[in-house]
Design an enzyme around this catalytic site. Structure first.
Site, short mmCIF file in Angstrom:
data_model
loop_
_atom_site.label_atom_id
_atom_site.label_comp_id
_atom_site.label_asym_id
_atom_site.label_seq_id
_atom_site.Cartn_x
_atom_site.Cartn_y
_atom_site.Cartn_z
N ALA A 9 -19.82 -14.35 1.95
CA ALA A 9 -20.90 -14.34 0.95
C ALA A 9 -20.98 -15.65 0.19
CB ALA A 9 -20.70 -13.18 -0.03
N GLY A 13 -19.89 -19.85 4.36
CA GLY A 13 -19.76 -18.64 5.16
C GLY A 13 -21.07 -17.94 5.41
N THR A 122 -10.51 -28.52 4.58
CA THR A 122 -11.30 -29.56 3.91
C THR A 122 -10.70 -30.94 4.11
OG1 THR A 122 -11.98 -30.36 1.70
CG2 THR A 122 -9.98 -29.06 1.81
N ASP A 123 -11.54 -31.96 4.05
CA ASP A 123 -11.04 -33.34 4.15
C ASP A 123 -10.26 -33.76 2.91
OD1 ASP A 123 -13.23 -33.42 2.40
OD2 ASP A 123 -13.88 -35.40 3.07
N GLU A 124 -10.37 -32.98 1.83
CA GLU A 124 -9.70 -33.37 0.59
C GLU A 124 -8.17 -33.30 0.69
OE1 GLU A 124 -11.34 -32.09 -3.15
OE2 GLU A 124 -13.22 -31.51 -2.19
N TYR A 147 -6.54 -27.75 -6.05
CA TYR A 147 -7.34 -27.18 -4.97
C TYR A 147 -6.92 -27.74 -3.62
CZ TYR A 147 -11.15 -27.19 -1.60
OH TYR A 147 -11.88 -27.08 -0.43
N LYS A 151 -5.06 -25.89 -0.27
CA LYS A 151 -5.64 -25.92 1.07
C LYS A 151 -4.68 -26.58 2.06
CE LYS A 151 -9.22 -24.81 2.26
NZ LYS A 151 -9.68 -23.51 2.83
#
Length: 333
Positions: A9, A13, A122-124, A147, A151
């Site tokens: 949601a 996604g 993520t690329d972070e 964050y 990840k």
């Protein structure tokens, strides 16, 4: 094919679900989402009556439910994540619970029932690309905010389950997404909405931070290509190579809306702010055959126009927290 989408949601996604069901009428999608901040069933309103779609409100950490759903699925794609850096600075705990423990819960079910798993990262996690290079899939992981750290931890868990238990898993690491249905706290929708409402548009520091942008529908097409063609245990970077400063992004939005650059307001930079993100996606391009199709200037115009035409979608979502210039200074409890 039975596909389980975790966190369907949310912005990315839901884009995957809409795009996939538009192109495939021979698959069933189950969407598991707890509906926290950033999740919105309005993102899926156009397909909620589709006979190939089913929504279940529950937590990915609910082991009984996740086992039941994984057992009856062929492919599991994990979009579920707390994803806003500013929120992670204000309160890291939900990020640890969802991004790490939630991924662990899914992995345990994958291990039990031997299913295909695509983990959306993520690329972070690579950290600041302050030198003149782009990270590839073998680059060192060096996250600089809570964050990104959570990840990165989830990525390591996925890799460990592949090497230890031999699960069929793929990890994707994508650059900054933009497009319709993105939650108003993120840079682009925040700038669009504040400009529409004739409010100042905040920029951290001097706005020189560089991000690599990709239109969300390019991202979800890349993920779809990996369902059939990705190699188990592999990581795939995903980017459109559109490296642009935050200041330039906001200026482009103001230009489209015919607003003055005087609307930009420079605010105190956030802690641990990475200067530049940059990745190389040669691997997925050469091995899988995927390449981004949308040009940034065309896609940002489409995005601005979507927010102009869909005020009824974003108006109920905006408040002090989503539009505050420095969200980490607020309480998010």
């Amino acid at each position: 094919m039975q596909i389980l989408i975790c966190g369907g949601a949310g912005f990315i996604g839901s884009a995957f679900i809409r795009n996939y069901l538009e192109n495939h009428n021979d698959s069933q999608i189950t969407n598991l989402d707890i509906l926290t901040i950033g999740s919105n069933l309005e993102n899926l309103k156009e397909i909620e009556q589709n006979q190939n779609y089913n929504f279940i409100k529950d937590d990915i950490r609910n082991e009984i439910k996740i086992n039941e759903l994984v057992k009856n699925s062929d492919v599991i794609i994990n979009f579920a994540a707390e994803s806003h850096v500013d929120r992670s600075i204000a309160n890291p705990k939900p990020f640890i619970e969802t991004n790490i423990l939630g991924t662990y819960s899914i992995l345990e079910s994958i291990r039990k029932y031997d299913k295909q798993f695509i983990h959306v990262s993520t690329d972070e996690i690579y950290g600041d690309a302050y030198e003149q290079h782009s990270f590839d899939e073998n680059s060192q992981i060096n996250p600089n905010n809570p964050y990104a750290a959570t990840k990165a931890a989830a990525d390591h868990l996925v890799t460990s389950y592949y090497k230890t238990y031999g699960i069929n898993c793929i990890t994707t690491r994508c650059t900054n997404n933009f497009g319709p249905h993105q939650f108003p706290e993120k840079l682009m929708p925040k700038a669009i909405i504040r400009s529409i409402k004739n409010l100042k548009v905040p920029l951290y520091g001097d706005g020189s931070q560089i991000r690599s942008w990709i239109y969300v529908y390019d991202h979800v097409q890349a993920i779809e290509s990996l369902i059939l063609n990705g190699k188990p245990g592999h990581v795939y970077n995903i980017t459109a190579y559109e490296e642009i400063t935050n200041k330039t992004v906001v200026e482009k939005i103001l230009d489209i809306l015919e607003k003055s650059y005087d609307m930009i307001e420079y605010v105190e930079d956030r802690p641990g702010h990475d200067k530049r993100y940059s990745i190389d996606s040669s691997k997925i391009e050469n091995q899988i055959g995927w390449k981004a199709k949308y040009k940034f200037d065309d896609a940002i115009k489409q995005t601005v126009n979507w927010y102009l035409q869909n005020q009824s979608w974003w108006e109920p979502l905006i408040d002090e927290k989503t539009l505050h210039p420095q969200p980490w200074t607020l309480s998010w409890k």
